[in-house]
Design a protein around this motif. Structure first.
Motif, PDB file in Angstrom:
ATOM      1  N   TRP A   4      94.174  -6.969  34.161  1.00  0.00           N
ATOM      2  CA  TRP A   4      94.044  -5.871  35.114  1.00  0.00           C
ATOM      3  C   TRP A   4      94.422  -4.559  34.444  1.00  0.00           C
ATOM      4  O   TRP A   4      95.328  -4.520  33.616  1.00  0.00           O
ATOM      5  CB  TRP A   4      94.973  -6.097  36.308  1.00  0.00           C
ATOM      6  CG  TRP A   4      94.655  -7.327  37.076  1.00  0.00           C
ATOM      7  CD1 TRP A   4      95.072  -8.592  36.783  1.00  0.00           C
ATOM      8  CD2 TRP A   4      93.849  -7.431  38.235  1.00  0.00           C
ATOM      9  NE1 TRP A   4      94.575  -9.470  37.714  1.00  0.00           N
ATOM     10  CE2 TRP A   4      93.819  -8.786  38.618  1.00  0.00           C
ATOM     11  CE3 TRP A   4      93.144  -6.507  39.006  1.00  0.00           C
ATOM     12  CZ2 TRP A   4      93.115  -9.232  39.717  1.00  0.00           C
ATOM     13  CZ3 TRP A   4      92.457  -6.959  40.108  1.00  0.00           C
ATOM     14  CH2 TRP A   4      92.435  -8.307  40.448  1.00  0.00           C
ATOM     15  N   CYS A   6      95.913  -0.934  35.308  1.00  0.00           N
ATOM     16  CA  CYS A   6      96.626  -0.198  36.354  1.00  0.00           C
ATOM     17  C   CYS A   6      96.791   1.256  35.938  1.00  0.00           C
ATOM     18  O   CYS A   6      97.145   1.541  34.794  1.00  0.00           O
ATOM     19  CB  CYS A   6      97.999  -0.812  36.585  1.00  0.00           C
ATOM     20  SG  CYS A   6      97.963  -2.528  37.078  1.00  0.00           S
ATOM     21  N   TYR A   7      96.525   2.164  36.875  1.00  0.00           N
ATOM     22  CA  TYR A   7      96.693   3.601  36.655  1.00  0.00           C
ATOM     23  C   TYR A   7      97.777   4.124  37.583  1.00  0.00           C
ATOM     24  O   TYR A   7      97.900   3.669  38.714  1.00  0.00           O
ATOM     25  CB  TYR A   7      95.409   4.369  36.992  1.00  0.00           C
ATOM     26  CG  TYR A   7      94.230   4.039  36.132  1.00  0.00           C
ATOM     27  CD1 TYR A   7      94.053   4.652  34.907  1.00  0.00           C
ATOM     28  CD2 TYR A   7      93.274   3.125  36.554  1.00  0.00           C
ATOM     29  CE1 TYR A   7      92.957   4.366  34.119  1.00  0.00           C
ATOM     30  CE2 TYR A   7      92.180   2.830  35.774  1.00  0.00           C
ATOM     31  CZ  TYR A   7      92.022   3.453  34.557  1.00  0.00           C
ATOM     32  OH  TYR A   7      90.936   3.161  33.785  1.00  0.00           O
ATOM     33  N   ARG A  14      98.324  11.502  34.367  1.00  0.00           N
ATOM     34  CA  ARG A  14      97.898  10.147  34.674  1.00  0.00           C
ATOM     35  C   ARG A  14      98.037   9.250  33.442  1.00  0.00           C
ATOM     36  O   ARG A  14      97.716   9.660  32.338  1.00  0.00           O
ATOM     37  CB  ARG A  14      96.444  10.193  35.130  1.00  0.00           C
ATOM     38  CG  ARG A  14      95.951   8.940  35.718  1.00  0.00           C
ATOM     39  CD  ARG A  14      94.583   9.172  36.322  1.00  0.00           C
ATOM     40  NE  ARG A  14      94.017   7.902  36.683  1.00  0.00           N
ATOM     41  CZ  ARG A  14      93.557   7.593  37.862  1.00  0.00           C
ATOM     42  NH1 ARG A  14      93.523   8.518  38.782  1.00  0.00           N
ATOM     43  NH2 ARG A  14      93.094   6.410  38.124  1.00  0.00           N
ATOM     44  N   ARG A  28     100.300  -5.159  40.426  1.00  0.00           N
ATOM     45  CA  ARG A  28     101.058  -3.996  40.941  1.00  0.00           C
ATOM     46  C   ARG A  28     102.558  -4.205  40.778  1.00  0.00           C
ATOM     47  O   ARG A  28     103.286  -3.300  40.369  1.00  0.00           O
ATOM     48  CB  ARG A  28     100.734  -3.774  42.416  1.00  0.00           C
ATOM     49  CG  ARG A  28      99.433  -3.121  42.661  1.00  0.00           C
ATOM     50  CD  ARG A  28      99.239  -2.825  44.149  1.00  0.00           C
ATOM     51  NE  ARG A  28      97.899  -2.349  44.395  1.00  0.00           N
ATOM     52  CZ  ARG A  28      96.883  -3.122  44.745  1.00  0.00           C
ATOM     53  NH1 ARG A  28      97.053  -4.415  44.926  1.00  0.00           N
ATOM     54  NH2 ARG A  28      95.691  -2.596  44.922  1.00  0.00           N
ATOM     55  N   THR A  40      98.487   3.754  41.370  1.00  0.00           N
ATOM     56  CA  THR A  40      97.612   4.290  42.402  1.00  0.00           C
ATOM     57  C   THR A  40      96.251   3.617  42.387  1.00  0.00           C
ATOM     58  O   THR A  40      95.545   3.648  43.384  1.00  0.00           O
ATOM     59  CB  THR A  40      97.424   5.808  42.210  1.00  0.00           C
ATOM     60  OG1 THR A  40      96.941   6.042  40.887  1.00  0.00           O
ATOM     61  CG2 THR A  40      98.725   6.543  42.417  1.00  0.00           C
ATOM     62  N   GLN A  41      95.896   2.990  41.273  1.00  0.00           N
ATOM     63  CA  GLN A  41      94.615   2.300  41.166  1.00  0.00           C
ATOM     64  C   GLN A  41      94.784   1.067  40.288  1.00  0.00           C
ATOM     65  O   GLN A  41      95.408   1.126  39.241  1.00  0.00           O
ATOM     66  CB  GLN A  41      93.563   3.220  40.561  1.00  0.00           C
ATOM     67  CG  GLN A  41      92.195   2.600  40.455  1.00  0.00           C
ATOM     68  CD  GLN A  41      91.194   3.550  39.819  1.00  0.00           C
ATOM     69  OE1 GLN A  41      91.548   4.628  39.377  1.00  0.00           O
ATOM     70  NE2 GLN A  41      89.965   3.138  39.769  1.00  0.00           N
ATOM     71  N   VAL A  42      94.212  -0.047  40.739  1.00  0.00           N
ATOM     72  CA  VAL A  42      94.238  -1.297  39.988  1.00  0.00           C
ATOM     73  C   VAL A  42      92.823  -1.849  39.967  1.00  0.00           C
ATOM     74  O   VAL A  42      92.209  -2.004  41.015  1.00  0.00           O
ATOM     75  CB  VAL A  42      95.190  -2.326  40.640  1.00  0.00           C
ATOM     76  CG1 VAL A  42      95.153  -3.633  39.890  1.00  0.00           C
ATOM     77  CG2 VAL A  42      96.602  -1.791  40.702  1.00  0.00           C
ATOM     78  N   GLN A  43      92.304  -2.108  38.776  1.00  0.00           N
ATOM     79  CA  GLN A  43      90.968  -2.690  38.686  1.00  0.00           C
ATOM     80  C   GLN A  43      90.962  -3.819  37.679  1.00  0.00           C
ATOM     81  O   GLN A  43      91.687  -3.791  36.687  1.00  0.00           O
ATOM     82  CB  GLN A  43      89.923  -1.642  38.349  1.00  0.00           C
ATOM     83  CG  GLN A  43      90.061  -1.018  36.979  1.00  0.00           C
ATOM     84  CD  GLN A  43      89.102   0.124  36.791  1.00  0.00           C
ATOM     85  OE1 GLN A  43      89.285   1.176  37.343  1.00  0.00           O
ATOM     86  NE2 GLN A  43      88.070  -0.112  36.007  1.00  0.00           N
TER      87      GLN A  43
END
Length: 49
Positions: A4, A6-7, A14, A28, A40-43
């Motif tokens: 994953w 993560c940002y 950032r 997370r 704030t973002q996980v992809q």
């Protein structure tokens, strides 16, 4: 386990990191333990076979 990305927003802008986890929620939690900030973002980058 899957890979994953993560940002998060930090004091200097950032940033992100790759986390090996079983789910997005697990990624997370691991990211927060390492950097002490919630992502704030996980992809997903790569699924395990």
């Amino acid at each position: 386990m899957s890979l994953w990305h993560c940002y998060a927003n930090g004091a200097f802008g950032r940033f992100g990191d790759y986390i090996l986890a079983t789910s997005a929620d697990d990624a997370r939690q691991k990211f927060r333990l390492i950097y002490r900030v919630w992502p704030t973002q996980v992809q997903i980058e790569r699924r395990a076979k």
